[in-house]
Design a protein around this motif. Structure first.
Motif, mmCIF file in Angstrom:
data_model
loop_
_atom_site.group_PDB
_atom_site.id
_atom_site.type_symbol
_atom_site.label_atom_id
_atom_site.label_comp_id
_atom_site.label_asym_id
_atom_site.label_seq_id
_atom_site.Cartn_x
_atom_site.Cartn_y
_atom_site.Cartn_z
ATOM 1 N N ALA A 35 39.830 35.911 55.000
ATOM 2 C CA ALA A 35 39.262 36.636 53.870
ATOM 3 C C ALA A 35 40.332 37.317 53.029
ATOM 4 C CB ALA A 35 38.262 37.677 54.373
ATOM 5 N N VAL A 36 41.429 37.760 53.657
ATOM 6 C CA VAL A 36 42.461 38.470 52.905
ATOM 7 C C VAL A 36 43.069 37.580 51.828
ATOM 8 C CG1 VAL A 36 44.448 37.919 54.394
ATOM 9 C CG2 VAL A 36 44.374 40.104 53.182
ATOM 10 N N VAL A 37 43.050 36.256 52.050
ATOM 11 C CA VAL A 37 43.545 35.326 51.021
ATOM 12 C C VAL A 37 42.689 35.441 49.759
ATOM 13 C CG1 VAL A 37 43.901 32.899 50.436
ATOM 14 C CG2 VAL A 37 44.489 33.729 52.730
ATOM 15 N N GLY A 38 41.356 35.451 49.934
ATOM 16 C CA GLY A 38 40.466 35.582 48.784
ATOM 17 C C GLY A 38 40.591 36.924 48.100
ATOM 18 N N VAL A 39 40.740 37.985 48.896
ATOM 19 C CA VAL A 39 40.896 39.333 48.333
ATOM 20 C C VAL A 39 42.127 39.405 47.440
ATOM 21 C CG1 VAL A 39 41.348 41.748 48.881
ATOM 22 C CG2 VAL A 39 39.658 40.467 50.213
ATOM 23 N N GLY B 18 53.777 40.007 54.579
ATOM 24 C CA GLY B 18 53.812 40.379 55.988
ATOM 25 C C GLY B 18 52.813 41.465 56.305
ATOM 26 N N TYR B 19 52.698 42.435 55.410
ATOM 27 C CA TYR B 19 51.723 43.519 55.598
ATOM 28 C C TYR B 19 50.302 42.992 55.652
ATOM 29 C CZ TYR B 19 48.331 46.752 53.539
ATOM 30 O OH TYR B 19 47.184 47.453 53.239
ATOM 31 N N LEU B 20 49.954 42.098 54.743
ATOM 32 C CA LEU B 20 48.582 41.606 54.660
ATOM 33 C C LEU B 20 48.217 40.750 55.876
ATOM 34 C CD1 LEU B 20 48.694 40.787 50.862
ATOM 35 C CD2 LEU B 20 47.235 42.510 51.925
ATOM 36 N N VAL B 21 49.169 39.957 56.359
ATOM 37 C CA VAL B 21 48.916 39.151 57.556
ATOM 38 C C VAL B 21 48.696 40.051 58.769
ATOM 39 C CG1 VAL B 21 49.964 37.548 59.210
ATOM 40 C CG2 VAL B 21 50.134 37.103 56.755
ATOM 41 N N THR B 22 49.603 41.012 58.954
ATOM 42 C CA THR B 22 49.493 41.886 60.130
ATOM 43 C C THR B 22 48.297 42.825 60.019
ATOM 44 O OG1 THR B 22 51.099 43.391 59.080
ATOM 45 C CG2 THR B 22 51.954 41.785 60.657
ATOM 46 N N LEU B 23 47.970 43.255 58.798
ATOM 47 C CA LEU B 23 46.780 44.085 58.600
ATOM 48 C C LEU B 23 45.522 43.345 59.041
ATOM 49 C CD1 LEU B 23 45.145 46.466 57.283
ATOM 50 C CD2 LEU B 23 45.172 45.089 55.176
ATOM 51 N N LEU C 110 50.728 33.856 51.951
ATOM 52 C CA LEU C 110 49.509 34.029 52.743
ATOM 53 C C LEU C 110 48.773 32.705 52.915
ATOM 54 C CD1 LEU C 110 47.803 37.282 51.389
ATOM 55 C CD2 LEU C 110 48.654 36.902 53.696
ATOM 56 N N VAL C 111 48.639 31.972 51.819
ATOM 57 C CA VAL C 111 47.916 30.701 51.862
ATOM 58 C C VAL C 111 48.604 29.730 52.821
ATOM 59 C CG1 VAL C 111 47.255 28.672 50.513
ATOM 60 C CG2 VAL C 111 46.954 30.960 49.558
ATOM 61 N N LEU C 112 49.922 29.612 52.734
ATOM 62 C CA LEU C 112 50.663 28.692 53.610
ATOM 63 C C LEU C 112 50.530 29.107 55.069
ATOM 64 C CD1 LEU C 112 53.889 28.116 51.484
ATOM 65 C CD2 LEU C 112 52.019 26.495 51.885
ATOM 66 N N GLN C 113 50.582 30.405 55.325
ATOM 67 C CA GLN C 113 50.466 30.887 56.699
ATOM 68 C C GLN C 113 49.101 30.552 57.279
ATOM 69 O OE1 GLN C 113 48.492 33.811 57.690
ATOM 70 N NE2 GLN C 113 49.082 33.469 59.832
ATOM 71 N N ARG C 114 48.028 30.775 56.496
ATOM 72 C CA ARG C 114 46.689 30.471 56.980
ATOM 73 C C ARG C 114 46.463 28.965 57.088
ATOM 74 N NH1 ARG C 114 44.703 32.779 60.294
ATOM 75 N NH2 ARG C 114 42.628 31.974 59.864
ATOM 76 N N ARG C 115 47.042 28.196 56.157
ATOM 77 C CA ARG C 115 46.877 26.732 56.191
ATOM 78 C C ARG C 115 47.453 26.159 57.477
ATOM 79 N NH1 ARG C 115 46.524 22.455 57.268
ATOM 80 N NH2 ARG C 115 46.431 20.517 56.066
ATOM 81 N N VAL D 94 38.480 23.674 55.452
ATOM 82 C CA VAL D 94 38.083 24.700 56.420
ATOM 83 C C VAL D 94 38.477 26.082 55.914
ATOM 84 C CG1 VAL D 94 38.425 25.561 58.772
ATOM 85 C CG2 VAL D 94 38.221 23.099 58.360
ATOM 86 N N LEU D 95 39.719 26.171 55.422
ATOM 87 C CA LEU D 95 40.187 27.453 54.901
ATOM 88 C C LEU D 95 39.325 27.903 53.728
ATOM 89 C CD1 LEU D 95 42.211 29.782 54.749
ATOM 90 C CD2 LEU D 95 43.706 28.314 53.385
ATOM 91 N N TYR D 96 39.008 26.995 52.811
ATOM 92 C CA TYR D 96 38.204 27.347 51.638
ATOM 93 C C TYR D 96 36.823 27.857 52.055
ATOM 94 C CZ TYR D 96 35.586 26.870 47.290
ATOM 95 O OH TYR D 96 34.789 27.112 46.206
ATOM 96 N N ARG D 97 36.203 27.168 53.019
ATOM 97 C CA ARG D 97 34.865 27.582 53.464
ATOM 98 C C ARG D 97 34.901 28.967 54.105
ATOM 99 N NH1 ARG D 97 34.545 22.081 54.719
ATOM 100 N NH2 ARG D 97 35.150 22.440 56.894
ATOM 101 N N LYS D 98 35.961 29.257 54.866
ATOM 102 C CA LYS D 98 36.068 30.569 55.498
ATOM 103 C C LYS D 98 36.287 31.665 54.462
ATOM 104 C CE LYS D 98 37.604 29.330 60.144
ATOM 105 N NZ LYS D 98 38.642 29.551 61.185
ATOM 106 N N VAL D 99 37.129 31.369 53.475
ATOM 107 C CA VAL D 99 37.414 32.357 52.435
ATOM 108 C C VAL D 99 36.151 32.662 51.630
ATOM 109 C CG1 VAL D 99 38.662 32.749 50.271
ATOM 110 C CG2 VAL D 99 39.867 31.815 52.250
ATOM 111 N N MET D 100 35.347 31.629 51.362
ATOM 112 C CA MET D 100 34.186 31.779 50.478
ATOM 113 C C MET D 100 32.901 32.120 51.223
ATOM 114 S SD MET D 100 35.449 31.565 47.550
ATOM 115 C CE MET D 100 33.934 31.528 46.598
ATOM 116 N N THR D 101 33.001 32.516 52.487
ATOM 117 C CA THR D 101 31.805 32.863 53.254
ATOM 118 C C THR D 101 31.008 33.985 52.585
ATOM 119 O OG1 THR D 101 32.882 32.208 55.302
ATOM 120 C CG2 THR D 101 30.956 33.624 55.505
ATOM 121 N N ARG D 102 31.726 35.010 52.101
ATOM 122 C CA ARG D 102 31.066 36.170 51.468
ATOM 123 C C ARG D 102 31.802 36.497 50.166
ATOM 124 N NH1 ARG D 102 29.965 40.655 56.033
ATOM 125 N NH2 ARG D 102 28.587 41.400 54.376
#
Length: 284
Positions: free
Chosen positions: A32-36, A74-79, A188-193, A201-209
């Motif tokens: 979700a942090v990617v979408g935010v 780094g902050y956003l990933v660890t957060l 962030l996108v590369l790390q989650r990918r 899969v990533l897109y569906r998770k980001v767009m859940t809410r």
């Protein structure tokens, strides 16, 4: 710290706690942090449209902005990882408190901020309050979340100091905000990918809410933009320490989400607020 800077920092603190609370409510905070941040970058681009003059007057201004962006990723990933594993109030307290313990001495020794009895007393009260809220050693997934929060603290300290150096070089806040998060977003996108089965899969998770992500992104924009405006008007140590009043806001929001507030954490939050008043009370 001036009255204007005080209002800016306290407003930033509330919005910061609120967007973190919304991220915590998402089923998958790490995606979700990617979408935010995508929403936040779009908002920052709109803010930057009003720029007048040179955005980055020196090469150092650009360099410190890029450094801030890497540290923000780094902050956003660890957060996100800490929020997935630990309660909002605990993860938030560890991250902000750890950042305080790193930033304040560095800002005095490196950035030339002035020490006074009031600021020392305020910083001490904030540190004691944060320590008192985390006396018990967490275990299991919660303990892992605290470790991620500690890593987040180092990143928070780093990007706030980078912000201050960039602003000192004359960079305009909208440009600093937009470019730094623009650097953080693809990282962030590369790390989650790498951790997902595919882009779909990533897109569906980001767009859940999606509505939650948009609201969190707007609040994130307000939080960071007000922080930058405060850093222009005051020292990094005072701003970051006072912004840690967001811990009290986070505890309240955590309680609304069903987290239990014990006496020790309430007492710690009281010390944090007292320290913030001692540190941030206008003296100009």
């Amino acid at each position: 710290m001036s009255s204007a800077a005080l209002v800016l920092v306290l407003s930033s603190a509330f919005f910061h706690a609120l967007w973190n609370a919304l991220l915590k409510r998402h089923e998958d905070p790490e995606s979700a942090v990617v979408g935010v941040i995508a929403v936040t970058v779009a908002c920052g681009g709109l803010w930057a449209l009003g720029l007048e003059g040179t955005a980055f007057p020196t090469s150092r201004a650009l360099l410190w902005t890029l450094v801030a962006g890497v540290l923000e990723s780094g902050y956003l990933v660890t957060l996100a990882r800490s929020l997935r594993r630990a309660p909002l109030g605990l993860a938030y307290t560890v991250a902000r408190g750890g950042a305080l313990l790193l930033v304040w001495p560095v800002s005095v020794l490196w950035l030339g901020e002035r020490l006074t009895p009031w600021t020392v007393a305020g910083a001490t009260a904030v540190a004691l309050g944060m320590a008192g809220m985390n006396l018990e050693r967490p275990r299991g997934a919660v303990g892992e979340g605290v470790l991620w929060a500690l890593a987040s603290a180092a990143c928070i300290a780093g990007f706030n100091l980078s912000y201050k150096r960039a602003l000192g070089e004359g960079v305009q806040p909208p440009a600093l905000f937009t470019l730094s998060l623009g650097v953080a977003l693809p990282l962030l996108v590369l790390q989650r990918r790498r951790e997902e089965a595919g882009w779909g899969v990533l897109y569906r998770k980001v767009m859940t809410r999606p509505l939650l992500l948009v609201a969190a992104g707007v609040l994130c924009t307000l939080s960071f933009s007000l922080l930058l405006m405060a850093l222009v008007r005051s020292g990094a140590g005072a701003v970051l320490t006072l912004r840690n009043t967001s811990i009290a806001f986070a505890l309240g929001l955590g309680a609304l989400q069903g987290e239990r507030l014990g006496r020790r954490r309430l007492a710690g939050a009281g010390l944090v607020m007292l320290g913030a008043v001692l540190l941030g009370w206008p003296r100009e």
